[in-house]
Motif scaffolding. Structure first.
Motif, mmCIF file in Angstrom:
data_model
loop_
_atom_site.group_PDB
_atom_site.id
_atom_site.type_symbol
_atom_site.label_atom_id
_atom_site.label_comp_id
_atom_site.label_asym_id
_atom_site.label_seq_id
_atom_site.Cartn_x
_atom_site.Cartn_y
_atom_site.Cartn_z
ATOM 1 N N ALA A 33 -13.007 -3.472 -3.902
ATOM 2 C CA ALA A 33 -13.485 -3.900 -5.226
ATOM 3 C C ALA A 33 -12.329 -4.495 -6.032
ATOM 4 C CB ALA A 33 -14.106 -2.720 -5.960
ATOM 5 N N GLU A 34 -11.193 -3.820 -5.955
ATOM 6 C CA GLU A 34 -10.005 -4.233 -6.711
ATOM 7 C C GLU A 34 -9.423 -5.543 -6.172
ATOM 8 O OE1 GLU A 34 -5.914 -2.060 -6.824
ATOM 9 O OE2 GLU A 34 -7.336 -0.804 -7.899
ATOM 10 N N LYS A 35 -9.363 -5.661 -4.848
ATOM 11 C CA LYS A 35 -8.713 -6.822 -4.232
ATOM 12 C C LYS A 35 -9.605 -8.053 -4.175
ATOM 13 C CE LYS A 35 -5.944 -8.098 -0.190
ATOM 14 N NZ LYS A 35 -5.327 -7.638 1.063
ATOM 15 N N TYR A 36 -10.900 -7.851 -3.877
ATOM 16 C CA TYR A 36 -11.790 -8.989 -3.659
ATOM 17 C C TYR A 36 -12.922 -9.101 -4.685
ATOM 18 C CZ TYR A 36 -9.480 -8.777 0.906
ATOM 19 O OH TYR A 36 -8.541 -8.735 1.911
ATOM 20 N N MET B 66 -13.311 6.915 3.349
ATOM 21 C CA MET B 66 -12.384 6.129 4.169
ATOM 22 C C MET B 66 -11.270 5.570 3.286
ATOM 23 S SD MET B 66 -13.521 3.028 6.690
ATOM 24 C CE MET B 66 -12.478 2.453 8.018
ATOM 25 N N ARG B 67 -10.033 5.614 3.799
ATOM 26 C CA ARG B 67 -8.894 5.142 3.015
ATOM 27 C C ARG B 67 -8.163 4.006 3.725
ATOM 28 N NH1 ARG B 67 -8.133 8.319 -1.158
ATOM 29 N NH2 ARG B 67 -6.049 7.631 -1.716
ATOM 30 N N MET B 68 -7.820 2.975 2.949
ATOM 31 C CA MET B 68 -6.967 1.909 3.464
ATOM 32 C C MET B 68 -5.532 2.452 3.467
ATOM 33 S SD MET B 68 -6.982 -1.012 4.761
ATOM 34 C CE MET B 68 -8.649 -1.544 4.413
ATOM 35 N N VAL B 69 -4.778 2.157 4.517
ATOM 36 C CA VAL B 69 -3.437 2.749 4.643
ATOM 37 C C VAL B 69 -2.383 1.675 4.882
ATOM 38 C CG1 VAL B 69 -4.350 4.943 5.504
ATOM 39 C CG2 VAL B 69 -3.738 3.141 7.139
ATOM 40 N N ASN B 70 -1.133 2.092 4.790
ATOM 41 C CA ASN B 70 -0.012 1.203 5.055
ATOM 42 C C ASN B 70 0.171 1.069 6.573
ATOM 43 O OD1 ASN B 70 2.935 0.490 5.509
ATOM 44 N ND2 ASN B 70 2.804 0.285 3.297
ATOM 45 N N THR B 71 0.389 -0.149 7.059
ATOM 46 C CA THR B 71 0.436 -0.369 8.508
ATOM 47 C C THR B 71 1.803 -0.821 9.029
ATOM 48 O OG1 THR B 71 -0.386 -2.638 8.171
ATOM 49 C CG2 THR B 71 -2.031 -0.923 8.678
ATOM 50 N N PHE B 72 2.812 -0.765 8.192
ATOM 51 C CA PHE B 72 4.125 -1.275 8.619
ATOM 52 C C PHE B 72 4.633 -0.546 9.867
ATOM 53 C CE2 PHE B 72 8.691 -1.877 8.689
ATOM 54 C CZ PHE B 72 8.815 -3.237 8.440
ATOM 55 N N MET C 118 0.844 -1.196 0.000
ATOM 56 C CA MET C 118 0.000 0.000 0.000
ATOM 57 C C MET C 118 0.886 1.255 0.000
ATOM 58 S SD MET C 118 -3.045 1.240 -0.037
ATOM 59 C CE MET C 118 -4.024 -0.241 0.222
ATOM 60 N N PRO C 119 0.690 2.162 -0.976
ATOM 61 C CA PRO C 119 1.514 3.376 -1.017
ATOM 62 C C PRO C 119 1.203 4.317 0.143
ATOM 63 C CG PRO C 119 -0.215 3.472 -2.669
ATOM 64 C CD PRO C 119 -0.277 2.103 -2.076
ATOM 65 N N ALA C 120 2.085 5.275 0.342
ATOM 66 C CA ALA C 120 1.949 6.203 1.481
ATOM 67 C C ALA C 120 0.624 6.953 1.475
ATOM 68 C CB ALA C 120 3.115 7.186 1.475
ATOM 69 N N GLU C 121 0.114 7.272 0.284
ATOM 70 C CA GLU C 121 -1.139 8.043 0.208
ATOM 71 C C GLU C 121 -2.379 7.185 0.472
ATOM 72 O OE1 GLU C 121 -0.208 6.852 -4.094
ATOM 73 O OE2 GLU C 121 0.913 7.492 -2.318
ATOM 74 N N GLY C 122 -2.203 5.856 0.547
ATOM 75 C CA GLY C 122 -3.337 4.964 0.801
ATOM 76 C C GLY C 122 -4.236 4.830 -0.416
ATOM 77 N N GLN C 123 -5.401 4.233 -0.208
ATOM 78 C CA GLN C 123 -6.352 4.017 -1.300
ATOM 79 C C GLN C 123 -7.769 4.015 -0.731
ATOM 80 O OE1 GLN C 123 -6.108 0.132 -3.155
ATOM 81 N NE2 GLN C 123 -7.051 0.826 -5.055
ATOM 82 N N ASN C 124 -8.698 4.597 -1.469
ATOM 83 C CA ASN C 124 -10.090 4.605 -1.044
ATOM 84 C C ASN C 124 -10.540 3.169 -0.748
ATOM 85 O OD1 ASN C 124 -13.118 4.195 -2.005
ATOM 86 N ND2 ASN C 124 -12.928 6.289 -1.253
ATOM 87 N N VAL C 125 -11.194 2.970 0.393
ATOM 88 C CA VAL C 125 -11.558 1.620 0.845
ATOM 89 C C VAL C 125 -12.468 0.906 -0.156
ATOM 90 C CG1 VAL C 125 -12.937 0.358 2.547
ATOM 91 C CG2 VAL C 125 -11.170 1.904 3.317
#
Length: 218
Positions: A63-66, A97-103, A51-58
């Motif tokens: 939709a893209e992943k599943y 809502m945005r999915m974000v990087n969790t590292f 996941m990039p730093a800017e995240g992605q709309n949930v």
């Protein structure tokens, strides 16, 4: 007095079913009166390691992943919200809502372990993301969470730029993947047996009763 039962929970901060699974496990432990007989450790798993730093709309991300339609997503979110309510946890899904990087969050959870604050920080970060509409990849939000649980925020945040600390998280992730953990939550008991998914409270109770009975006395 029996030896403590070691419970490893492999999960991600932005995983709703991980939150539900933990809240059900917590309920089972409390209702059985086993709080002093178990030791919980959180293990890192990134649902979206790239996941990039800017995240992605949930909505776009799911939709893209599943391949889930908007209608399916809304139904799922409603279901999780209701399940969360029953467990005293608020899921607040919203359009932007945005999915974000969790590292970075995982690096800090490893730091918190040495101070006995891992579960507290985990739930603070999870609440920040799902209940308070906060970006848990943002260092300012991470600092807030660290201060909230009483950790040294400056010392902890320095770990985020420490190559050894970052390497340790990657190694730990690989350890669990190599053991076959490919979905979360995965709850591992004494590093011998495991259950996957957000199991019902009664299932956790059954497993806990059986394992506690087998624990050696100290």
């Amino acid at each position: 007095m029996k030896e403590k039962l070691k419970i490893d929970i492999v999960s991600d901060v932005v995983c709703p079913w991980c939150t539900i699974g933990y809240k059900r496990l917590e309920k089972a432990i409390t209702e059985l009166g086993l709080n002093d007989q178990v030791e919980i450790e959180w293990q890192p798993f990134e649902l979206n390691p790239n996941m990039p730093a800017e995240g992605q709309n949930v909505t776009e991300h799911i939709a893209e992943k599943y391949g889930a339609t908007l209608e399916q997503q809304k139904e799922s979110q409603q279901h999780m919200t209701e399940v969360g309510e029953d467990l005293g946890f608020k899921f607040d899904y919203f359009d932007n809502m945005r999915m974000v990087n969790t590292f970075d969050a995982h690096v800090l959870l490893e730091y918190a372990k040495d101070f006995g604050k891992q579960t507290e920080l985990k739930m603070t970060l999870t609440k920040a993301f799902f209940s308070d509409r906060k970006d848990v990849s943002d260092r300012a939000i991470l600092k807030e969470a660290l201060i909230h649980v009483g950790l040294n925020a400056d010392e902890a945040l320095a770990k985020l730029d420490n190559e050894e600390a970052r390497y340790q998280i990657r190694q730990t992730q690989n350890y669990w993947k190599n053991l076959g953990v490919n979905s979360v939550p995965t709850v591992v008991f004494n590093r011998k047996s495991a259950v996957t998914g957000a199991q019902p409270v009664d299932t956790f109770k059954q497993v806990l009763n059986e394992l506690i009975a087998e624990q050696p006395n100290v």
